[in-house]
Every structure is written in structure tokens, then in C-alpha cells.
Design an enzyme around this catalytic site. Structure first.
Site, PDB file in Angstrom:
ATOM      1  CB  ALA A  56       5.570   5.984  -2.696  1.00  0.00           C
ATOM      2  N   GLY A 101       0.815  -1.214   0.000  1.00  0.00           N
ATOM      3  CA  GLY A 101       0.000   0.000   0.000  1.00  0.00           C
ATOM      4  C   GLY A 101       0.844   1.258   0.000  1.00  0.00           C
ATOM      5  CG  ASP A 102       3.236   2.381   3.387  1.00  0.00           C
ATOM      6  OD1 ASP A 102       2.360   3.241   3.597  1.00  0.00           O
ATOM      7  OD2 ASP A 102       3.669   1.632   4.266  1.00  0.00           O
ATOM      8  CB  SER A 103       5.436   0.339  -2.544  1.00  0.00           C
ATOM      9  OG  SER A 103       6.351   0.016  -1.519  1.00  0.00           O
TER      10      SER A 103
END
Length: 393
Positions: free
Chosen positions: A170, A165-167
Site C-alpha cells: 500500500a 506485506g500489505d502495508s
């Protein structure tokens, strides 16, 4: 820094962990000057993260410059404004409203630099009833729909073992920043890029929502398969397992002949994509029975010779030994001040004219204070010493 497609552009990176800094990593890989702001003395929490040894920051902090700055103090906020006046991008992944509380909202900063592109990564976005909530990648994966369909059907939802999710958030933030840069080329004006983790996950959820609104269908957890996509699974061999994907009609025709059963290509149960999907479990049993008679390498060789997609399931050791990884320099060894044999993934994607490069691992905390505060902002040693004594830098 090595020349890249983004050489000549400067990004100020605020925030920590992954969702923001991975966007900075992507832009730094392609030549942008990334100045990372970290809290004095403690730095980004990623400096202590990793399994085995805390090596994660060396990857996500690569190609960056590190300065220390207390953003909660008025003097620290004024220094940010000075940096903004000399930069193209400001990247942050604090909880929505934090920059506004610090007087670093977009209206204030764009008055200093009208071409500023502010990249904002958060759990829920900058607007809406959830915007002020704390949001991690795992929560975005859950609300975006990914977690529900990940794992085995008889167990609770699983995760991929990575901060997907973070990647994703980003990566979408980086994409949005480059779109905003193209708009600035045409108009001279900057804008805000608002990348929410749950929306980045949602953007990758294929037709799951439409399947429900149109047909009332909710996708469920299915383990190692995609329902109705067959044959495509992990199959046993004499010495392990391999992943084989022969689900397209033309590929299935070659695969059935490779298995010594060309008649399956015209069998009404398996002749078409839809039919194979309806008989997925039966077909998987047949394929598994065939692969189990061979070694993994024999299956891979047969698949390669017959144009059937197949591959091993790699860990780091297999990646390092693979000749294709070596030929494309997918992994590269980078000098590290504290560790030998430091290997990490290379820049992606590959550009033919401006291919990007990894010049350095994540820097020591505050390694570039003197260069940024002294050379860029013109502070003298006495001024920097005073700010350091008072905990501003």
C-alpha cells in the site's frame, strides 16, 4: 477536511482489508477526498477485525467517506464510471482481472477521464503466470523473502505480528500514485500503478539476492541479531531488557569506554566493524554481562550521555507515557461515536507547510450515500430509494 498537500484531489477506493485501504488512508491523511465503496449491508471486512474489540476499521478508514455500492451489478458499474469522471484516482485491490470482468478496465475508464490514475494493489501484480492467484500479505511476505529470515534459527519461519506485506504494498502504491500525479502535471495523462505485495516485500530485501548470485550465500534466521552487525541486540538488565546498538566504529569506541573497557576499542577482535562481526557472539556476552549490572533506566541514561543508540522495547502503554511521543504528537486522541479515549497513531511523515491531519475515524457504513449520490451525482431521493430497494446501493 483540513487542508493538506493533497487537498483538492479525489480518490475512489474499492476493495477491502489492508493492502488497498492503507494506501487510501495515507492519501486521506494528507487531504485527499477518499470515497470508499463498500458492499451494501456488509461493508468492508475490516469493520469486524481487531483484537479485544473490532477497532481496526476506525484507523484504516479514518478521513474517508463511505458509500455502499454493488459492484457486481451492471448499474453499480455504471455508477463507478460516473464517479471516475469526477475523480483523480481509482484505488482497488481485487484479484487481477476482476475489474476487467466488470467492464471497469483502465482503457474503458481512461476514455471517460484521460487523467485518471488507477492504483492497483494485488498479491502478484497484474501480469505474469501468478497474476490471477489469490494473494494475501502473508503469502507475499513468504515469496518476497521476508518470512524465511524472520524468527529464531531453530524454529520455523515467524512473522512480525503485523500485516507488513500489505502495508508495504500500500505504501509503494501511494508512492507510485504520487509519481503518476507528477507525470500527469507534465502531460495531462494518467496511467496505471501496479503494486504487487511480493514485489513490495522484495524491494526491502537489501542485498540478499546479490549475496546469493555473487557469493552463493543464503541468509538464514538469526533471531534478535543481524549477522556481522555487532554489538546490536537486546540485552538483559536488572529489571528487564534494553536494545543497544553500538555497531558503528565511532560509536563502539564511546560504548567500550562507557563500559569501563576502553581497551576493547583497539583490541584486534573488536576494533573494526568486520572484526566485531566475526566475534559477534563473544561480544554480545560481554555486553550482556555489563548491562545486567544495571537497571534498564540506568543503561539508557548512560547510553544517552555517551552518544550510544539505545531504547526500550515499547508496547502501547509505554508509547502513551513517553514524553517524546507526546511532544511530537505521535499519538492523538480522536472523537469516536462509540468509544471514549480512542487514541491512534498520527499522520506520518510530518510536512512543515502542509502537515496533514486526522479529522475523523472510519465512518459508519454508507454514511455518505446521500452526499455522494445526491449532491455529487445529482440523484434525487426517489432514485436513491429505488437503488437501495434493489440492492444496488
Amino acid at each position: 477536511m483540513t487542508q493538506g498537500a493533497l487537498t483538492g484531489l479525489r480518490l475512489i477506493e474499492m476493495g477491502q482489508l489492508i493492502a488497498g485501504p492503507f494506501c487510501g488512508q495515507l492519501m486521506g491523511d494528507h487531504g485527499a477526498e477518499v470515497i470508499k465503496i463498500e458492499p451494501p449491508k456488509v461493508g468492508d471486512a475490516m469493520r469486524t477485525w481487531g483484537q479485544g474489540l473490532p477497532l481496526w476499521f476506525s484507523v484504516v478508514g479514518r478521513n474517508k467517506k463511505s458509500i455502499t455500492l454493488n459492484l457486481r451489478e451492471k448499474e453499480g458499474q455504471e455508477i463507478v464510471k460516473r464517479l471516475v469522471g469526477k475523480s483523480d484516482f481509482l484505488l482497488e485491490n481485487f484479484r487481477a482481472g476482476t475489474l476487467e470482468k466488470w467492464g471497469l478496465d483502465y482503457d474503458t475508464l481512461s476514455a471517460i477521464n484521460k487523467g485518471l490514475i488507477m492504483i492497483r494493489v494485488s498479491g502478484y501484480g497484474q501480469t505474469g503466470p501468478y497474476s490471477k492467484r489469490a494473494g494475501y500479505g502473508a503469502i507475499g511476505e513468504a515469496m518476497g523473502g521476508m518470512r524465511y529470515i524472520a524468527g529464531e534459527p531453530d524454529r520455523p519461519p515467524s512473522r512480525a505480528g503485523l500485516s507488513i506485506g500489505d502495508s508495504l504494498a500500500a505504501t509503494y502504491a501511494c508512492l507510485g500514485a504520487l509519481m503518476a500525479l507528477e507525470h500527469r502535471h507534465k502531460t495531462g495523462e494518467g496511467q496505471v500503478v501496479d503494486s504487487a505485495i511480493y514485489e513490495a516485500v522484495l524491494a526491502n530485501m537489501e542485498s540478499t539476492v546479490a549475496e546469493y548470485t555473487v557469493a552463493g550465500h543464503i541468509r538464514e534466521r538469526t533471531g534478535s541479531i543481524l549477522p556481522k552487525i555487532a554489538p546490536s541486540n537486546v540485552y538483559p538488565t536488572q529489571d528487564g531488557s534494553v536494545l543497544v546498538a553500538g555497531n558503528q566504529d565511532s560509536v563502539w569506541k564511546r560504548m567500550s569506554a562507557m563500559m569501563g573497557k576502553p581497551e576493547l576499542a583497539t583490541d584486534e577482535r573488536f576494533a573494526t566493524h568486520v572484526a566485531r562481526g566475526e566475534h559477534q557472539a563473544e561480544l554480545d556476552i560481554m555486553v550482556a554481562d555489563w548491562t545486567s549490572k544495571f537497571s534498564s533506566q540506568d543503561v539508557l541514561t548512560l547510553c544517552e550521555n555517551n552518544g550510544v543508540p539505545a531504547g526500550n522495547i515499547y508496547r502501547a502503554p509505554e508509547m502513551l507515557a513517553d514524553p517524546h511521543f507526546k511532544a511530537r504528537e505521535a499519538l492523538v486522541e480522536i472523537d469516536h461515536p462509540h468509544h471514549d479515549n480512542f487514541v491512534m497513531q498520527n499522520v506520518a511523515p510530518k510536512l512543515s507547510k502542509t502537515p496533514g491531519h486526522i479529522d475523523s475515524v472510519g465512518p459508519e457504513l454508507g454514511a455518505h450515500n446521500e452526499a455522494i449520490y445526491g449532491e455529487m451525482l445529482g440523484m434525487n431521493s426517489a432514485q436513491m430509494a429505488d437503488l437501495q430497494d434493489r440492492g444496488i446501493i
